[in-house]
Design an enzyme around this catalytic site. Sequence first.
Site, short mmCIF file in Angstrom:
data_model
loop_
_atom_site.label_atom_id
_atom_site.label_comp_id
_atom_site.label_asym_id
_atom_site.label_seq_id
_atom_site.Cartn_x
_atom_site.Cartn_y
_atom_site.Cartn_z
N ARG A 1 43.37 60.30 54.18
CA ARG A 1 44.39 60.87 55.11
C ARG A 1 45.49 61.06 54.38
NH1 ARG A 1 45.25 58.24 61.14
NH2 ARG A 1 47.13 59.57 61.67
N LYS B 1 42.21 68.15 61.58
CA LYS B 1 42.65 66.59 61.82
C LYS B 1 41.80 65.46 61.98
CE LYS B 1 46.52 64.06 62.24
NZ LYS B 1 47.73 63.73 62.61
N GLU C 1 44.88 55.70 57.08
CA GLU C 1 45.28 56.03 56.02
C GLU C 1 45.43 55.18 54.74
OE1 GLU C 1 49.28 57.71 56.81
OE2 GLU C 1 49.48 58.79 54.96
N HIS D 1 54.35 67.84 51.97
CA HIS D 1 55.24 67.08 52.63
C HIS D 1 55.93 66.15 51.47
CE1 HIS D 1 53.07 68.11 55.84
NE2 HIS D 1 53.67 67.31 56.71
N ASN E 1 49.27 65.03 53.72
CA ASN E 1 50.82 65.27 53.26
C ASN E 1 50.93 66.35 52.26
OD1 ASN E 1 51.94 63.07 54.77
ND2 ASN E 1 51.14 61.48 53.12
N LYS F 1 48.71 57.68 65.48
CA LYS F 1 49.85 57.12 64.81
C LYS F 1 51.01 57.22 66.10
CE LYS F 1 49.90 58.06 60.13
NZ LYS F 1 50.49 58.79 58.77
N GLU G 1 51.63 73.48 59.76
CA GLU G 1 50.70 72.59 59.85
C GLU G 1 49.53 73.11 59.88
OE1 GLU G 1 51.56 69.56 59.09
OE2 GLU G 1 53.69 69.34 59.65
N HIS H 1 61.16 70.66 60.32
CA HIS H 1 59.97 70.05 59.65
C HIS H 1 58.93 71.07 58.94
CE1 HIS H 1 57.29 66.93 58.39
NE2 HIS H 1 56.21 67.68 59.12
N ARG I 1 49.80 44.58 75.85
CA ARG I 1 49.12 44.65 74.54
C ARG I 1 48.37 45.87 74.69
NH1 ARG I 1 49.11 39.19 75.73
NH2 ARG I 1 50.60 38.10 74.33
N HIS J 1 59.60 66.45 52.65
CA HIS J 1 60.40 65.30 53.15
C HIS J 1 61.55 65.20 52.46
CE1 HIS J 1 56.74 63.12 55.16
NE2 HIS J 1 57.47 64.05 55.94
N1 LIG Z 1 52.16 60.82 65.36
C1 LIG Z 1 51.80 61.63 64.37
O1 LIG Z 1 50.78 61.69 63.46
C2 LIG Z 1 52.82 62.85 64.11
C3 LIG Z 1 52.56 63.93 63.35
C4 LIG Z 1 53.51 64.59 62.99
C5 LIG Z 1 54.68 64.68 63.55
N2 LIG Z 1 55.14 63.35 64.45
C6 LIG Z 1 56.25 63.41 65.18
O2 LIG Z 1 56.48 64.56 66.28
C7 LIG Z 1 57.79 64.78 66.28
C8 LIG Z 1 57.99 66.03 66.22
O3 LIG Z 1 57.38 66.93 67.24
P1 LIG Z 1 57.58 68.34 68.03
O4 LIG Z 1 57.75 69.15 66.82
O5 LIG Z 1 56.57 68.73 68.82
O6 LIG Z 1 59.09 67.92 68.39
P2 LIG Z 1 59.70 67.92 69.91
O7 LIG Z 1 58.82 66.92 70.63
O8 LIG Z 1 61.08 67.34 69.71
O9 LIG Z 1 59.43 69.09 70.37
C9 LIG Z 1 60.18 70.11 70.02
C10 LIG Z 1 61.00 70.96 71.18
O10 LIG Z 1 60.21 71.80 71.82
C11 LIG Z 1 60.37 71.46 73.23
N3 LIG Z 1 59.09 71.79 74.04
C12 LIG Z 1 57.77 71.19 73.64
N4 LIG Z 1 56.93 71.92 74.05
C13 LIG Z 1 57.38 72.85 75.05
C14 LIG Z 1 57.09 73.82 75.91
N5 LIG Z 1 55.65 73.72 76.11
N6 LIG Z 1 57.86 74.59 76.45
C15 LIG Z 1 58.98 74.53 76.33
N7 LIG Z 1 59.75 73.75 75.39
C16 LIG Z 1 59.01 72.83 74.66
C17 LIG Z 1 60.83 70.04 73.34
O11 LIG Z 1 61.30 69.77 74.58
C18 LIG Z 1 61.80 69.92 72.15
O12 LIG Z 1 62.91 70.58 72.36
C19 LIG Z 1 58.47 64.09 65.40
O13 LIG Z 1 59.18 62.88 66.08
C20 LIG Z 1 57.35 63.53 64.40
O14 LIG Z 1 57.76 62.43 63.55
C21 LIG Z 1 54.12 62.58 64.65
ZN LIG Z 2 54.10 67.47 58.95
#
Ligand SMILES: NC(=O)c1ccc[n+]([C@@H]2O[C@H](COP(=O)([O-])OP(=O)(O)OC[C@H]3O[C@@H](n4cnc5c(N)ncnc54)[C@H](O)[C@@H]3O)[C@@H](O)[C@H]2O)c1
Ligand SMILES: [Zn+2]
Length: 385
Positions: free
Chosen positions: A250, A236, A246, A257, A254, A144, A186, A274, A122, A261
């Site tokens: 918050r 942020k 949210e 977005h 978006n 999130k 972003e 994205h 938990r 989206h």
């Molecule tokens: N929690 C939130 O508030 C929130 C906000 C925005 C996005 N997200 C989520 O985040 C995800 C997208 O994140 P992302 O864009 O980081 O994608 P990701 O985690 O898939 O990373 C992108 C790519 O870069 C590579 N990578 C990352 N860091 C690296 C580094 N330093 N050197 C070499 N390669 C590296 C990863 O292995 C991957 O192939 C989505 O699932 C999305 O839903 C969450």
């Molecule tokens: Zn975004």
Amino acid sequence: MPSVIPVKLPQSSYEIAIAPGSLSELGSYLAKLNLGTKVLLVSNPEIFKLYKDVAVNSLQKAGFEVATHPIPEGEVNKTLASIEEIYNIALKNRLKRSSTMVALGGGVVGDMTGFAAATWFRGINFVQVPTSLLAMVDASIGGKTGVNHPQGKNLIGAFYQPRLVLIDPQVLKTLPVREFRAGMAEVIKYGVIWEPNLSSQPDLFRKLELAERLDDLAHLSEELLQTILTCSCEAKADVVSKDEKETDLRAILNYGHTIGHAIESLTKYSVVNHGEAVAIGMVAAGKIATKLQMWTEAEEKRQNKLIEKAKLLENAEFPIKIPELKSEIPPLNSEEVINQIIERDKKDFFILPTKIGEVKKVKIDENGVSEKIIREVLTELKISR
Ligand SMILES: NC(=O)c1ccc[n+]([C@@H]2O[C@H](COP(=O)([O-])OP(=O)(O)OC[C@H]3O[C@@H](n4cnc5c(N)ncnc54)[C@H](O)[C@@H]3O)[C@@H](O)[C@H]2O)c1
Ligand SMILES: [Zn+2]
């Protein structure tokens, strides 16, 4: 020149530390948090190849007992099945309530490790060590966490705050350039939607305007990168601390977005990433705001210039083609696309800029953003390459 940004929340406050070279200090950062001795370090195979040794050595040097777990790479593995694997490793290594899960990676690793930490016993300690630009400025902040369901992205999840977000900008050197630009979308978004309270400081938007290039880390000074990260994380952190779950403010995150989206899902997440979709969404929202005389054409142009400077429109072509399906999705102004956007807006609201550094929520109706204006903007939207 490290920066520390506090994230103040009613239940659990924490800090975002941005410090070049800090990955090799991970152990001492954790030691200050008064955690139990066991740490489960979660990442993916690629990132482990690059950074596992430095992270593990640092944790061990600080006296932690470390287990590691690679999740297979990519959004397709952001599933409950991957979470179960994390639970199995947690069980095998006898993680306790006082133990800690550390996410070392992009948003995919961060969202999943956070969800596993939120639900194991938990809720056990959780630390974010984001390695992509998008994870540094967005995904790792705000609590999130979650995974995808076959029927939709991020449908399963929990709000769960980390004890620390540790950002080492130097790891961005290995990030593929297209991923870097996606994070920059972003960053530009924060420049448009948010202004710091300290008016003595030039705002993020102005700093981005002054930068010679935004499309490649190799052409960004260490100092500018630190500034960009600090301002974006402050933006942020400020928004989420005023509206953790949210319910209201918050939603301004978006910006870009709603249309973004729709483009992502219509192209089945295979054409633009994205950040690129959000960039197109910001171009469209900026134009809608100009038509409604909410901000000026000059401001719209300033926004679009930054988007071009980050080369975020390079992969966009209209009508967007889906290569592997050998078919074409309808042009952006088709009924199908417009209906999708309007459907989405019923839940989401449109976020439109009123000036650089400020946005407001608007509903689609006859007094505000009418369907007619959306149609017009999507028809006129031209992405030049
Ligand atoms: N929690 C939130 O508030 C929130 C906000 C925005 C996005 N997200 C989520 O985040 C995800 C997208 O994140 P992302 O864009 O980081 O994608 P990701 O985690 O898939 O990373 C992108 C790519 O870069 C590579 N990578 C990352 N860091 C690296 C580094 N330093 N050197 C070499 N390669 C590296 C990863 O292995 C991957 O192939 C989505 O699932 C999305 O839903 C969450
Ligand atoms: Zn975004």
